[in-house]
Scaffold this motif. Structure first.
Motif, PDB file in Angstrom:
ATOM      1  N   THR A   1       0.751  -1.562   0.261  1.00  0.00           N
ATOM      2  CA  THR A   1       0.010   0.104   0.319  1.00  0.00           C
ATOM      3  C   THR A   1       0.740   1.676   0.208  1.00  0.00           C
ATOM      4  OG1 THR A   1      -0.016   0.007   1.742  1.00  0.00           O
ATOM      5  CG2 THR A   1      -1.494  -0.990   0.876  1.00  0.00           C
ATOM      6  N   GLN A   2       1.980   1.015   0.446  1.00  0.00           N
ATOM      7  CA  GLN A   2       2.832   2.219   0.765  1.00  0.00           C
ATOM      8  C   GLN A   2       3.290   3.081  -0.623  1.00  0.00           C
ATOM      9  OE1 GLN A   2       5.229   3.870   4.035  1.00  0.00           O
ATOM     10  NE2 GLN A   2       6.753   2.789   3.261  1.00  0.00           N
TER      11      GLN A   2
ATOM     12  N   PHE B   1       1.165   3.784  -2.956  1.00  0.00           N
ATOM     13  CA  PHE B   1       0.989   5.541  -2.559  1.00  0.00           C
ATOM     14  C   PHE B   1       2.297   6.352  -3.826  1.00  0.00           C
ATOM     15  CE2 PHE B   1       2.513   8.667   0.109  1.00  0.00           C
ATOM     16  CZ  PHE B   1       1.679  10.002   0.253  1.00  0.00           C
TER      17      PHE B   1
ATOM     18  N   SER C   1      -4.284   4.693   0.149  1.00  0.00           N
ATOM     19  CA  SER C   1      -3.076   3.660   0.069  1.00  0.00           C
ATOM     20  C   SER C   1      -2.832   4.014   1.553  1.00  0.00           C
ATOM     21  CB  SER C   1      -2.795   3.485  -1.670  1.00  0.00           C
ATOM     22  OG  SER C   1      -3.792   3.461  -2.753  1.00  0.00           O
ATOM     23  N   TRP C   2      -2.405   5.329   1.385  1.00  0.00           N
ATOM     24  CA  TRP C   2      -1.151   5.684   2.708  1.00  0.00           C
ATOM     25  C   TRP C   2      -2.309   4.965   4.076  1.00  0.00           C
ATOM     26  CZ3 TRP C   2      -0.919  10.074   5.938  1.00  0.00           C
ATOM     27  CH2 TRP C   2      -0.050  10.229   6.748  1.00  0.00           C
TER      28      TRP C   2
ATOM     29  N   SER D   1      -4.285   7.312  -4.463  1.00  0.00           N
ATOM     30  CA  SER D   1      -2.971   7.078  -3.053  1.00  0.00           C
ATOM     31  C   SER D   1      -3.405   7.115  -1.471  1.00  0.00           C
ATOM     32  CB  SER D   1      -1.986   8.543  -4.240  1.00  0.00           C
ATOM     33  OG  SER D   1      -2.629   9.811  -3.888  1.00  0.00           O
TER      34      SER D   1
ATOM     35  N   ASP E   1       1.448   9.054  -6.100  1.00  0.00           N
ATOM     36  CA  ASP E   1       1.871  10.193  -6.143  1.00  0.00           C
ATOM     37  C   ASP E   1       2.414  11.077  -7.299  1.00  0.00           C
ATOM     38  OD1 ASP E   1       1.226  12.191  -4.003  1.00  0.00           O
ATOM     39  OD2 ASP E   1       3.332  12.226  -4.331  1.00  0.00           O
TER      40      ASP E   1
END
Length: 307
Positions: A157-158, A161, A192-193, A189, A165
């Protein structure tokens, strides 16, 4: 009076006068006494000259020591800001500090916040590769399945993001023209973060609990030495700070998604984001051993201060 007695009397007076001249600071003495006093003065003058040279040497040594220490401090600072992550977190601190000041209202602080946010996006170009690598890396041994899953979710997920981004950055710079699609990508995004923050917070809670159990059992461990106790205490404090930072980031994520707009206002997000950024900046400070390896000054201790 016999001649022998006169001679002895004169000899005694002469000897007494000679001694008196010696103790009379040269006022009644002979020439070699004056020479002796001049010699004493000359010796004191030479000693003063030697003392001055020693003082200058110590002053030069102290100056050299101060310059070397200052050089080492600047080298550590250069090593710190040479990291892209350190620059990113420093800009993040500026961004959220300005968010706290402007409280979502237009003005100079609002413009600084937006420009700092845009600058951070440039720092994070291709940063998603790090999370992709961590996602593909096999997990360490003796780790529970739950922690492995949470770690992979966090990496995925990071990384998502950070990848999405880049499209937000391209849209704000004018490279990406579809604004509606850019807004949708920006929303995905952010979610996700937020999911990565949730996974990270759960992992940090588990790590903190494990460290807390080790600290709580210290009184019953008699064989452990004081250095190990100190190490565990520092690790416990570090885990506590990291856990606090995780909760701060999670709250900021809730605020950015506007899930609780009445509670988590821009000013609240500004305070929490600023404090979280300061913690990140503190954690990125290079250790002394790392700095010594990467700078020309290896042993500051060699330059002792003058006594």
């Amino acid at each position: 009076m016999p001649n022998s007695e006169k001679s002895e009397s004169l000899h005694h007076k002469h000897h007494h006068g000679h001694g008196h001249g010696t103790h009379g600071h040269g006022t009644r003495g002979h020439g070699h006494h004056v020479f002796h006093l001049h010699g004493t003065r000359h010796s004191h003058s030479h000693h003063g000259h030697s003392h001055g040279s020693t003082h200058k040497g110590r002053l030069a040594q102290h100056t050299m020591h101060t310059l070397e220490v200052a050089r080492f401090d600047v080298a550590v600072l250069a090593l710190y800001f040479n990291k892209a992550e350190a620059r990113d977190k420093f800009c993040r601190a500026i961004q959220y500090f300005c968010k706290f000041i402007n409280n979502g209202q237009p003005g100079i602080a609002y413009d600084i916040e937006k420009s700092s946010s845009l600058a951070r996006k440039a720092f994070r170009i291709f940063k998603f590769v790090n999370d992709l690598y961590a996602f593909l890396t096999p997990p360490p041994e003796r780790v529970s399945i739950l922690m492995i899953i949470l770690g992979k979710v966090k990496n995925l997920t990071q990384g998502t993001f950070l990848f999405l981004d880049q499209f937000s950055w391209a849209a704000k710079t004018g490279l990406y023209k579809d604004k509606k699609r850019a807004e949708q990508i920006g929303k995905i995004s952010l979610y996700s973060w937020f999911v990565s923050c949730v996974a990270n917070t759960i992992m940090e809670c588990a790590a903190f609990w494990k460290q807390y159990n080790q600290i709580s059992h210290l009184p019953s461990m008699r064989s452990i030495d004081k250095f190990e106790i100190r190490r565990l205490e520092l690790a416990y404090r570090d885990k506590m700070i990291t856990l606090i930072k995780a909760f701060m980031d999670l709250t900021v994520g809730v605020g950015l998604l506007k899930l609780k707009p009445k509670i988590i206002t821009p000013r609240v997000m500004g305070v929490l984001g600023f404090l979280s950024s300061l913690i990140s900046c503190y954690k990125l400070i290079p250790k002394v051993e790392e700095a010594k390896k990467k700078t020309p000054i290896y042993r500051i201790e060699a330059y002792e201060s003058p006594q």
